[in-house]
Design a protein around this motif. Structure first.
Motif, PDB file in Angstrom:
ATOM      1  N   ASN A 365       2.812   4.515   7.631  1.00 28.19           N
ATOM      2  CA  ASN A 365       3.664   5.221   6.681  1.00 28.19           C
ATOM      3  C   ASN A 365       4.827   4.344   6.222  1.00 28.19           C
ATOM      4  O   ASN A 365       5.232   4.406   5.051  1.00 28.19           O
ATOM      5  CB  ASN A 365       4.206   6.508   7.305  1.00 28.19           C
ATOM      6  CG  ASN A 365       3.158   7.596   7.358  1.00 28.19           C
ATOM      7  OD1 ASN A 365       2.289   7.672   6.498  1.00 28.19           O
ATOM      8  ND2 ASN A 365       3.222   8.434   8.376  1.00 28.19           N
ATOM      9  N   TYR A 369       5.569   3.857   2.298  1.00 25.24           N
ATOM     10  CA  TYR A 369       6.828   4.279   1.679  1.00 25.24           C
ATOM     11  C   TYR A 369       7.577   3.099   1.056  1.00 25.24           C
ATOM     12  O   TYR A 369       8.008   3.155  -0.106  1.00 25.24           O
ATOM     13  CB  TYR A 369       7.738   4.962   2.710  1.00 25.24           C
ATOM     14  CG  TYR A 369       7.143   6.169   3.388  1.00 25.24           C
ATOM     15  CD1 TYR A 369       6.115   6.903   2.803  1.00 25.24           C
ATOM     16  CD2 TYR A 369       7.607   6.574   4.641  1.00 25.24           C
ATOM     17  CE1 TYR A 369       5.577   8.012   3.441  1.00 25.24           C
ATOM     18  CE2 TYR A 369       7.073   7.681   5.284  1.00 25.24           C
ATOM     19  CZ  TYR A 369       6.050   8.388   4.688  1.00 25.24           C
ATOM     20  OH  TYR A 369       5.511   9.474   5.331  1.00 25.24           O
ATOM     21  N   THR A 370       7.768   2.050   1.844  1.00 26.65           N
ATOM     22  CA  THR A 370       8.565   0.920   1.358  1.00 26.65           C
ATOM     23  C   THR A 370       7.841   0.148   0.259  1.00 26.65           C
ATOM     24  O   THR A 370       8.469  -0.332  -0.687  1.00 26.65           O
ATOM     25  CB  THR A 370       8.935  -0.028   2.508  1.00 26.65           C
ATOM     26  OG1 THR A 370       7.731  -0.453   3.175  1.00 26.65           O
ATOM     27  CG2 THR A 370       9.839   0.655   3.517  1.00 26.65           C
ATOM     28  N   THR A 372       5.679   1.385  -1.930  1.00 25.56           N
ATOM     29  CA  THR A 372       5.729   2.180  -3.166  1.00 25.56           C
ATOM     30  C   THR A 372       7.103   2.057  -3.812  1.00 25.56           C
ATOM     31  O   THR A 372       7.215   1.869  -5.034  1.00 25.56           O
ATOM     32  CB  THR A 372       5.418   3.658  -2.860  1.00 25.56           C
ATOM     33  OG1 THR A 372       4.119   3.757  -2.267  1.00 25.56           O
ATOM     34  CG2 THR A 372       5.447   4.485  -4.136  1.00 25.56           C
ATOM     35  N   PHE A 373       8.157   2.157  -3.006  1.00 22.64           N
ATOM     36  CA  PHE A 373       9.522   2.021  -3.527  1.00 22.64           C
ATOM     37  C   PHE A 373       9.716   0.652  -4.157  1.00 22.64           C
ATOM     38  O   PHE A 373      10.307   0.525  -5.244  1.00 22.64           O
ATOM     39  CB  PHE A 373      10.520   2.223  -2.387  1.00 22.64           C
ATOM     40  CG  PHE A 373      11.921   2.507  -2.852  1.00 22.64           C
ATOM     41  CD1 PHE A 373      12.314   3.790  -3.162  1.00 22.64           C
ATOM     42  CD2 PHE A 373      12.854   1.484  -2.972  1.00 22.64           C
ATOM     43  CE1 PHE A 373      13.614   4.065  -3.582  1.00 22.64           C
ATOM     44  CE2 PHE A 373      14.147   1.745  -3.389  1.00 22.64           C
ATOM     45  CZ  PHE A 373      14.531   3.035  -3.703  1.00 22.64           C
ATOM     46  N   SER A 421       2.390   7.192 -11.261  1.00 22.23           N
ATOM     47  CA  SER A 421       2.955   7.473  -9.944  1.00 22.23           C
ATOM     48  C   SER A 421       3.589   8.858  -9.854  1.00 22.23           C
ATOM     49  O   SER A 421       3.857   9.343  -8.751  1.00 22.23           O
ATOM     50  CB  SER A 421       4.004   6.412  -9.589  1.00 22.23           C
ATOM     51  OG  SER A 421       5.159   6.573 -10.394  1.00 22.23           O
ATOM     52  N   TYR A 428       3.463  15.002  -0.752  1.00 23.39           N
ATOM     53  CA  TYR A 428       4.734  14.687  -0.092  1.00 23.39           C
ATOM     54  C   TYR A 428       4.489  13.625   0.971  1.00 23.39           C
ATOM     55  O   TYR A 428       3.470  13.640   1.658  1.00 23.39           O
ATOM     56  CB  TYR A 428       5.307  15.956   0.532  1.00 23.39           C
ATOM     57  CG  TYR A 428       6.595  15.733   1.286  1.00 23.39           C
ATOM     58  CD1 TYR A 428       7.817  15.755   0.617  1.00 23.39           C
ATOM     59  CD2 TYR A 428       6.588  15.489   2.661  1.00 23.39           C
ATOM     60  CE1 TYR A 428       9.001  15.548   1.310  1.00 23.39           C
ATOM     61  CE2 TYR A 428       7.761  15.265   3.350  1.00 23.39           C
ATOM     62  CZ  TYR A 428       8.965  15.298   2.678  1.00 23.39           C
ATOM     63  OH  TYR A 428      10.130  15.080   3.354  1.00 23.39           O
ATOM     64  N   TYR A 430       5.416  11.131  -1.099  1.00 20.67           N
ATOM     65  CA  TYR A 430       5.300  10.213  -2.234  1.00 20.67           C
ATOM     66  C   TYR A 430       5.755  10.863  -3.536  1.00 20.67           C
ATOM     67  O   TYR A 430       6.130  10.163  -4.479  1.00 20.67           O
ATOM     68  CB  TYR A 430       3.858   9.717  -2.360  1.00 20.67           C
ATOM     69  CG  TYR A 430       3.467   8.764  -1.258  1.00 20.67           C
ATOM     70  CD1 TYR A 430       3.740   7.407  -1.356  1.00 20.67           C
ATOM     71  CD2 TYR A 430       2.861   9.227  -0.101  1.00 20.67           C
ATOM     72  CE1 TYR A 430       3.404   6.527  -0.342  1.00 20.67           C
ATOM     73  CE2 TYR A 430       2.526   8.353   0.938  1.00 20.67           C
ATOM     74  CZ  TYR A 430       2.809   7.011   0.807  1.00 20.67           C
ATOM     75  OH  TYR A 430       2.482   6.146   1.824  1.00 20.67           O
ATOM     76  N   LEU A 433       9.499   9.942  -3.912  1.00 21.68           N
ATOM     77  CA  LEU A 433       9.898   8.535  -3.958  1.00 21.68           C
ATOM     78  C   LEU A 433      10.341   8.085  -5.350  1.00 21.68           C
ATOM     79  O   LEU A 433      11.333   7.351  -5.467  1.00 21.68           O
ATOM     80  CB  LEU A 433       8.768   7.645  -3.444  1.00 21.68           C
ATOM     81  CG  LEU A 433       8.496   7.707  -1.933  1.00 21.68           C
ATOM     82  CD1 LEU A 433       7.349   6.770  -1.556  1.00 21.68           C
ATOM     83  CD2 LEU A 433       9.746   7.348  -1.139  1.00 21.68           C
ATOM     84  N   LEU A 436      13.866   9.267  -5.727  1.00 19.75           N
ATOM     85  CA  LEU A 436      14.780   8.490  -4.885  1.00 19.75           C
ATOM     86  C   LEU A 436      15.076   7.137  -5.522  1.00 19.75           C
ATOM     87  O   LEU A 436      16.215   6.655  -5.490  1.00 19.75           O
ATOM     88  CB  LEU A 436      14.175   8.293  -3.490  1.00 19.75           C
ATOM     89  CG  LEU A 436      14.091   9.535  -2.597  1.00 19.75           C
ATOM     90  CD1 LEU A 436      13.386   9.198  -1.282  1.00 19.75           C
ATOM     91  CD2 LEU A 436      15.477  10.102  -2.322  1.00 19.75           C
ATOM     92  N   PHE A 437      14.051   6.552  -6.120  1.00 24.51           N
ATOM     93  CA  PHE A 437      14.257   5.269  -6.788  1.00 24.51           C
ATOM     94  C   PHE A 437      15.158   5.431  -8.011  1.00 24.51           C
ATOM     95  O   PHE A 437      16.042   4.594  -8.253  1.00 24.51           O
ATOM     96  CB  PHE A 437      12.916   4.657  -7.214  1.00 24.51           C
ATOM     97  CG  PHE A 437      13.066   3.360  -7.952  1.00 24.51           C
ATOM     98  CD1 PHE A 437      13.348   2.185  -7.275  1.00 24.51           C
ATOM     99  CD2 PHE A 437      12.963   3.304  -9.340  1.00 24.51           C
ATOM    100  CE1 PHE A 437      13.508   0.989  -7.947  1.00 24.51           C
ATOM    101  CE2 PHE A 437      13.121   2.121 -10.017  1.00 24.51           C
ATOM    102  CZ  PHE A 437      13.399   0.955  -9.323  1.00 24.51           C
TER     103      PHE A 437
END
Length: 477
Positions: A365, A369-370, A372-373, A421, A428, A430, A433, A436-437
């Protein structure tokens, strides 16, 4: 020290990277290592196959095509001037320092996020390599040892780390590519695979969602541009490195996706749910004993990618730090090693801190997560560079129809990648994200607006002299 003195940009004499120390091989080594081609057969192709199925090869083909247009826009600027800040400098010259700052802010997330994600991937590979012997290597130990070694190499010598990265990636590509050729030898009837060529079972929704993952497989191909001040003949070497790394990686990824589906006898569901595709591949070829060896190769390749990402992030921070877009210490270099050692340390520590903070979610994970960000950061930078290239050419009176078309296609490709995206809405976490970005970018925009209000002389100076001396901008065509 007065406030005026604090706001003044760092002088070239106090920030002198080792110039003209890298040849073409070290430069393309930076880009290839940042791409980390071995990650695709080791982990990325699984995620793509889960969404695109038999159309996985097409996802990589389309990603190659879209990013090839982006790379052509990069070449427009990289062939005219070169600097340590790469996109920060390129976009600032075309669209102004505020736009350059936005691109730089996005790339900070991009390069450090890539380092975080790939470091997590390295932990997966190391643990898979030692699992057959019943050895459980703690994740925290992998993080600390790899992070410390990356910091040491990146802060000592860019030439050494670039050469090491190139050697690692070249060996990995040859070995993995050779094994995949054996797949076709054992399945000659599937060399022309009608299931894949006719995209059986593939949906437009799956292709759209997989495009973001496809783009992530390539991100970092442009990082050779961050070595502009340290490369010999950068106006030729860097454009060649950007284009050739893109072409080589695109051909390899498309081949990998096609061959992996063949290796799984067309069972894309099995491929899309396999957490150890290299082991499955080798078991199918009757070579299970090579599994640990291949995962060790993959872990070394991942390490090279982390190293390349920290190198690129530190050069970006160096250039931005010289004008207080970030803290001015980022713009300082080591007097002996001539590397931006504070920027290297910051990027390395940030990577470790975030990875330790996400340990509770699991390494897989953390990777997702990182990564994708980070991809969002690259998409922003790639979009802005595609807009910048034709605008810069228009300012110089050199714009041609072909340049405008390349710029528009490159920009639209990145818009499409980001749209894929957020719609259809992913599961969730994703689904949050992208927002958040966006929040991260808004914070960066507020920071830049405050800088403009507090220290307008900084932006005025960038407008007239982005790198303070001719040693930083090598020339124009």
């Amino acid at each position: 020290m007065s406030a005026t003195q604090q706001a003044a940009p760092i002088s070239p004499k106090s920030a002198d990277l080792r110039s003209s120390s890298l040849g073409f091989m070290e430069t393309i080594g930076q880009s290839l290592a940042n791409i980390s081609p071995t990650l695709t057969p080791s982990i990325n192709v699984v995620a793509v196959a889960a969404l695109a199925g038999a159309g996985s090869w097409l996802v990589y083909g389309l990603s190659t095509l879209g990013l090839l247009f982006v790379s052509l826009n990069i070449v427009v600027l990289a062939s005219r001037f070169a600097a340590a800040g790469s996109f920060f400098i390129f976009i600032s010259r075309a669209l102004g320092p505020m736009a350059g700052g936005i691109a730089g802010w996005g790339l900070i997330a991009a390069y450090t996020g890539t380092a975080m994600g790939v470091l997590a991937g390295e932990a997966i590979f190391v643990q898979n390599a030692f699992a057959p012997w019943g050895i459980n290597v703690p994740t925290w130990l992998i993080y600390v040892v790899s992070g410390g070694l990356v910091w040491f190499l990146a802060s000592r010598d860019i030439k050494l780390s670039s050469r090491l990265s190139l050697a690692i990636e070249a060996a990995s590509i040859v070995i993995v590519g050779g094994v995949l050729l054996v797949v076709f030898y054992q399945h000659p009837n599937r060399i022309v695979d009608h299931t894949q060529l006719t995209l059986q079972g593939t949906t437009p929704k799956g292709l759209a969602e997989a495009m973001v993952l496809g783009i992530f497989s390539f991100v970092g191909f442009e990082s050779a541009a961050s070595l502009g001040k340290e490369t010999k003949d950068p106006l030729r070497a860097i454009p060649r490195a950007v284009i050739w790394s893109m072409i080589l990686a695109g051909a390899f990824f498309t081949f990998v996706a096609y061959a992996m589906v063949v290796a799984y006898n067309g069972d894309v569901n099995k491929l899309g749910n396999d957490t150890a595709p290299l082991l499955t591949l080798l078991n199918g070829l009757g070579m299970p004993g090579l599994g640990p060896v291949f995962y060790l190769i993959a872990s070394v390749s991942a390490f090279a990618c982390v190293l390349a990402s920290i190198n690129a992030a530190s050069r970006l921070l160096f250039s931005m730090g010289r004008y207080q877009f970030v803290h001015r210490s980022m713009g300082m270099v080591h007097t002996r090693h001539q590397t931006p050692h504070y920027a290297v340390a910051f990027a390395s520590i940030l990577t470790l801190v975030v990875n330790f903070a996400l340990m509770g979610t699991g390494v897989l994970n953390t990777f997702g997560y990182t990564s994708t960000f980070a991809t969002f950061g690259f998409i922003v930078a790639y979009f802005l560079i595609s807009v910048s290239a034709p605008i810069y050419l228009k300012k110089q009176g050199q714009l041609k129809l072909a340049n405008a078309i390349v710029g528009v296609v490159g920009a639209l490709s990145m818009i499409g990648g980001f749209f894929g995206s957020v719609y259809p809405i992913p599961a969730y976490p994703y689904n949050i994200l992208p927002y958040l970005f966006i929040g991260y970018m808004v914070f960066g925009l507020i920071w830049l607006a405050m800088l403009k209000k507090r220290s307008p002389q900084v932006l005025d100076k960038i407008e007239h002299d982005l790198e303070s001396s001719e040693s930083a901008i090598f020339g124009k065509k």
